[in-house]
Structures are given as structure tokens and as C-alpha cells.
Enzyme design. Structure first.
Site, PDB file in Angstrom:
ATOM      1  CG  HIS A  45      -6.045  -1.720  -3.165  1.00  0.00           C
ATOM      2  ND1 HIS A  45      -6.641  -0.617  -2.649  1.00  0.00           N
ATOM      3  CD2 HIS A  45      -6.836  -2.349  -2.034  1.00  0.00           C
ATOM      4  CE1 HIS A  45      -7.423  -0.433  -1.983  1.00  0.00           C
ATOM      5  NE2 HIS A  45      -7.294  -1.372  -1.361  1.00  0.00           N
ATOM      6  CG  HIS A  51      -2.134  -0.855   1.092  1.00  0.00           C
ATOM      7  ND1 HIS A  51      -3.079  -0.714   0.022  1.00  0.00           N
ATOM      8  CD2 HIS A  51      -2.720  -1.753   1.695  1.00  0.00           C
ATOM      9  CE1 HIS A  51      -4.150  -1.694   0.176  1.00  0.00           C
ATOM     10  NE2 HIS A  51      -3.876  -2.371   1.006  1.00  0.00           N
TER      11      HIS A  51
END
Length: 579
Positions: free
Chosen positions: A160, A97
Site C-alpha cells: 500500500h 492501515h
């Protein structure tokens, strides 16, 4: 420490070329040009000391490097099966992330001499972007490592790595991947690079199998779409997923049943004990996830059936935040790995973890909260005394200075309907001047990217962004099996996807101000591993897995969305000493 041999495919140190050229300025020469070697050199040197490469990170050269790197990595990934097979030793990493700082921790402590000189393979389970402020840097570095060491570095796909999620600027704001691309390079070029990187994500494998025994995936096990007891079972289903899959949204050529397989791999979670009792289907072992939006959860029966049908012993996945970095569930058969310690409401003492699989042994490696490196966590740090306000602003935007807002700022931002905010909000309104106006007027800057020549590869010299490759069309009107816009990023009682900025990074953590931890070991001697496939003669059962947790007590850990799974019998504290 940190020097590389040959300057390609290395980990975290600035490279030296005196041993290969003997010329004091040879290193500067090797950093020029658009050859693959030069691109890899620039990116690895940037990673070794990002604060010293701010001009490069803001330059059109970085945009061009990403453009060329994407084309090369895309071809490598498209040649890989949707489920890759490898042998241990292997390091398994969870969500990154955009957290360059935690990625640096692993680089400093696992492959400090470079990945090529470190024994074993490296498996990343997805979710490289969003939430963190250094998404472009993380992607550039991991892509560079993949291109340098294609048979040693494996990049799996997470939820993602889909356009519907990393393009959801309304939800993630300045921490969304698309925002960071356009903020850095302007609307036109930023969008084009965002789309190019997503085209590379489309080709990432969905799963990996280590030693024909450990199944690795971002979310979880897919539901069967054919006879699960037939030859190949669920692995065959994954292998049959299109080599180019948009997932969210899908391409026109993607079949619905295989789109479901891909979605299950990147979206599903282990069922909580309450879900096991109330909502999981007793026949299939699957149920609706707390996330909603069509995502599923898998229970004890689903895990048992999958492992038995495939002949595997364990499942390793990511997708959920845990303060200790690694957790177990489903009778210690499912491991959850999380490799970022920030942006997920895990507290000031949260750790980033990974797992080393070494034949019959598994070892957890965690970042202690006490660990410090080159990153700055306070705006008033003495390290910034010699920097101008503009230089500080640039480092904040690149994630090299991390700051947390006050409670009042957070409440005001949330009242306006936003997900999260940082003290750097005032800076996020400013654009990088190097990419400002030129990228928005027309396609001039984009044409500049298209005209790059590569000294190493004649076959793609002068190739434009969409030339020389098959065309795929996204079907934006088609409904995916999981709708990200209807998922709940923070299900009730869950730990994943929270954004709580109330804990200041510079607060006293109860261990003398710099952070600290207590050693914890989880004893797996009670776990039945008799059915596990062994590559060598049986030596012993699993060794203990070393973890670190905050506080003086050693609590049982779990790996479910709402934290209710009960594996007390499998977890025994055997060590209680400070590191």
C-alpha cells in the site's frame, strides 16, 4: 505518564516544558514556528489527544508540517540500505492501515513513556495507509518518530506504499489515501502532498534482519535472480534494489529483475496446503498467488531453501489479516503479524498484535477486544452530548468516531459498485472548509507551502517541492511484475482484504457487552531451534508465546491466504484461563 524529556521523539503524552524553561507559557512558544522541534512537538501532541487537535488537523499548518516532515524523513530513508540490520530487543508490527486507535493501544502499553525511553527497536512492516480513516495522522506520527529516532524506528515498505494502490480511489473510495489527502487539503495541495508522501515511500527499506537470524518483510521472500548460494544470496538482491523505487508503477531507471525482487517482497504470501499440492513448483517452491495479478506464493521448499541459504531461522511478515493478530505457518518458521483489528472482516473480537523479539525469546502482545481508550464507537455516546453536529461530523471524517453502517446501507452501496461504505457517507460528501476553494483555483496555496522556512536547517530554507533533489520519472506505461488492478483483494477462502461491515462495533460480544478474550499459549518446545544463531550462551528453548482468542475453545491457528495450512504438531494449548 506520557510526559517526554525535551519534547522530541516521544510517544503518546502531552509534553511539558516547565522542567526545561520554568515559564508557564513556554510550551505554547515551542509549538510555534517551523523548526523541526516545533513540528515534532505539534505532531506528538496531536497524537496524544487527536480529538483535542481537530482544528490543527484541518489547518494549513498541518499541511505545511507534513511537507517539511516529508523532506527530512525522505533524506533519512534514502541513506538507509534496502535491507536494514538491527539487534534485539525489537518490537515487530504488521499492517496499520490508518487505524489510529490500535496504534494508540501500542503506544499506551508498549512505549507509554515514549519510544526514546523504551528499551529496544521498533520495526513496522508496512501498509500504513488505506482502509482506515486516519491515514494522514498515522503517517505523520510514524514519520515524526522516524525523524526523532532514526536508528531506533524502522519503517519498511508494504504494497500500500505504492501509487497504484494508495491512489486507487475507485476501489477504496473515501478510505483510499489519495481521497483523504484531497478531501482534507483540496485537490491541488492534497494531490501534491499525496505525491510527496509517496516519494518518501519510494525510499523505504524493503526488509530487515534482526540478530542476523530473523528476516522481516511485508509480504514474503523474493525469488532469486542470481545464484542464491553465492555470497549474500537473496539479501544481496534486495540490497541492489534502487534506493528510489516506485515499484507500482516503476521509475524509468528501475531494472526489471530488481523490480521483481521488490514486488515479491511486498506482495507475496505463504502457499496454502492446497497450493502446495497443486500449483507450487516442486523445484523452486514458488507458485501463483490466489491474489492473481502476477503475485506469487512461496511454499515449504522455498522457505527451507531461503533460510538455509541465508543462515536464518525465521521469517516475520505481515500482509494478511488474522483475528488473533499473530499466526504461524510453514512448520512454525513463518510468522504473520497484523496490527490493526478493523476493516478486514475478522469479527467483533479481532485483535491487533505485535511480536517482541528479545534475544532467544519471542512474546506476542495483543490488544484484547475488552480494551477501551479515548476513541468513541457509537454516534449516540454520552461523550458526544456536548458537541455540535458539525464537531461530530469533523471527528467522523478524521476517524475519531468510528461507526458501522446498517446492512441496508451496505447492500445499497455495494449495488452501486463500491467496495465499502460507512454510516459517515453523508459526511464524506462535505469538504473541510479550511481547505476548500483556495487549493483548487491555482497554485497559490502550493506556493505558500513552498515558501516555508525552517529555523533549524539553512540548507533547505525556501526550497520548493521539487528543488534541490534529483529528478526521477515514473514510467506509467511500463508493466510491473505485479498489476494491482488485476489482483483480487479477497481471494476465495482468504481472510485478507475483506470489508465486511455487518458486525457492529457496539454489539454484545458474548462476554458481558464490553468484549473479552480467553488466554491461549502456543508451545514451541517441539520446534527444532538447534540451528538458531545465539547471541549469548544457550539458556533454554523458546518460551511460550501468549495470545488471546475469542470463545471458550482454543483453535489451531495458521497463516495462509485460505487458512488451510496445518501446523497442529507445533501448537498446543496449555492455558485456558480468562484474563
Amino acid at each position: 505518564r506520557g510526559n517526554s524529556i525535551g519534547g522530541v521523539g516521544m510517544g503518546n503524552g502531552a509534553t511539558t516544558t516547565a522542567t526545561t524553561t520554568g515559564h508557564p507559557h513556554a510550551n505554547d512558544a515551542l509549538l510555534q514556528g517551523n523548526s523541526t522541534r516545533a513540528i515534532l512537538r505539534r505532531i506528538t501532541e496531536m497524537f496524544s489527544s487527536p480529538a483535542d487537535h481537530v482544528p490543527y488537523l484541518k489547518s494549513d499548518q498541518f499541511a505545511k508540517d507534513l511537507h517539511r516532515l516529508n523532506k527530512k524523513v525522505r533524506a533519512v530513508l534514502e541513506d538507509e540500505p534496502r535491507c536494514v540490520f538491527l539487534q534485539s530487543p525489537a518490537y515487530v508490527f504488521g499492517d496499520i492501515h490508518g487505524n489510529l486507535e490500535d496504534l494508540h493501544f501500542f503506544s499506551d502499553n508498549i512505549w507509554n513513556l515514549g519510544m526514546s525511553l523504551t528499551a529496544g527497536n521498533f520495526v513496522f512492516l508496512g501498509d500504513y495507509v488505506d482502509r482506515g480513516m486516519s491515514c494522514l495522522e498515522c503517517v505523520a506520527y510514524l514519520f515524526a518518530m522516524k525523524l526523532s529516532l532514526p536508528h531506533k524506528v524502522f519503517l519498511l515498505r508494504g504494497n500500500h506504499e505504492t501509487r497504484d494502490v494508495n491512489g486507487w480511489e475507485e476501489h477504496y473510495g473515501a478510505r483510499s489515501f489519495i481521497y483523504q489527502c484531497q478531501e482534507r487539503f483540496g485537490q491541488t495541495v492534497g494531490f501534491q502532498l499525496w505525491n510527496e508522501i509517496n516519494e518518501t515511500f519510494d525510499r523505504m527499506p524493503l526488509a530487515a534482519v534482526i540478530d542476523q537470524d530473523i528476516f522481516c518483510v511485508h509480504g514474503g521472500i523474493p525469488r532469486p535472480i542470481s545464484d542464491p548460494n553465492a555470497d549474500g544470496g537473496r539479501i544481496r538482491d534486495i540490497l541492489n534494489v534502487s534506493k528510489v523505487a516506485g515499484i507500482n508503477p516503476p521509475y524509468e531507471h528501475e531494472e526489471d529483475e530488481y523490480q521483481q525482487v521488490a514486488s515479491d517482497c511486498i506482495w507475496s504470501d505463504p502457499a496454502s496446503e492446497e497450493q502446495e499440492r497443486t500449483s507450487v513448483d516442486e523445484e523452486t517452491g514458488y507458485g501463483d498467488s490466489l491474489r492473481g495479478g502476477g503475485a506469487i506464493c512461496f511454499g515449504h521448499k522455498a522457505v527451507s531453501d531461503f533460510l538455509a541459504q541465508q543462515g536464518f531461522s525465521y521469517i516475520m511478515r505481515a500482509h494478511e489479516a488474522h483475528a488473533e493478530g499473530v499466526a504461524v505457518s510453514k512448520g512454525a518458521r513463518v510468522f504473520t503479524v497484523f496490527s490493526t483489528s478493523k476493516d478486514h472482516n475478522q469479527g467483533n473480537n479481532a485483535m491487533a498484535g505485535c511480536i517482541l523479539i528479545d534475544f532467544e525469546k519471542m512474546q506476542v502482545i495483543n490488544r484484547s477486544p475488552a480494551y477501551r481508550n479515548q476513541y468513541i464507537h457509537r454516534r449516540d455516546s454520552v461523550s458526544l452530548a456536548m458537541l455540535s453536529e458539525q464537531e461530530i461530523t469533523e471527528r467522523v471524517q478524521l476517524g475519531l468516531i468510528t461507526m458501522v453502517p446498517s446492512t441496508d446501507e451496505q447492500e445499497k452501496y455495494e449495488d452501486d459498485g463500491h467496495e465499502e461504505v460507512g454510516d459517515d457517507e453523508e459526511y464524506q460528501e462535505e469538504e473541510f472548509q479550511a481547505f476548500d476553494e483556495e487549493g483548487d483555483e491555482d497554485l497559490d496555496e502550493l506556493d505558500s507551502l513552498n515558501s516555508i522556512d525552517d529555523d533549524d536547517d539553512d540548507d533547505d530554507s525556501g526550497v520548493g517541492l521539487h528543488e534541490g533533489k534529483a529528478e526521477y520519472t515514473l514510467d506509467t506505461r511500463r508493466k510491473s511484475s505485479v498489476d494491482p488492478c488485476n489482483t483480487t483483494s479477497s481471494p476465495e477462502k482468504s481472510s485478507h482484504d475483506n470489508h465486511d461491515w455487518s458486525v457492529m462495533d457496539n454489539e454484545d460480544d458474548g462476554y458481558g457487552g464490553n468484549g473479552g478474550s480467553v488466554s491461549k499459549r502456543i508451545n514451541f518446545s517441539g520446534v527444532d531451534s538447534s540451528s538458531r544463531r545465539r547471541k549469548t550462551k544457550k539458556k533454554s528453548r523458546f518460551s511460550s508465546i501468549s495470545e488471546e482468542v475469542e470463545g471458550d475453545e482454543v483453535d489451531d491457528e495458521d497463516s495462509t491466504v485460505n487458512g488451510d495450512d496445518d501446523d497442529d504438531a507445533n501448537m498446543e494449548a496449555i492455558d485456558d484461563t480468562h484474563l
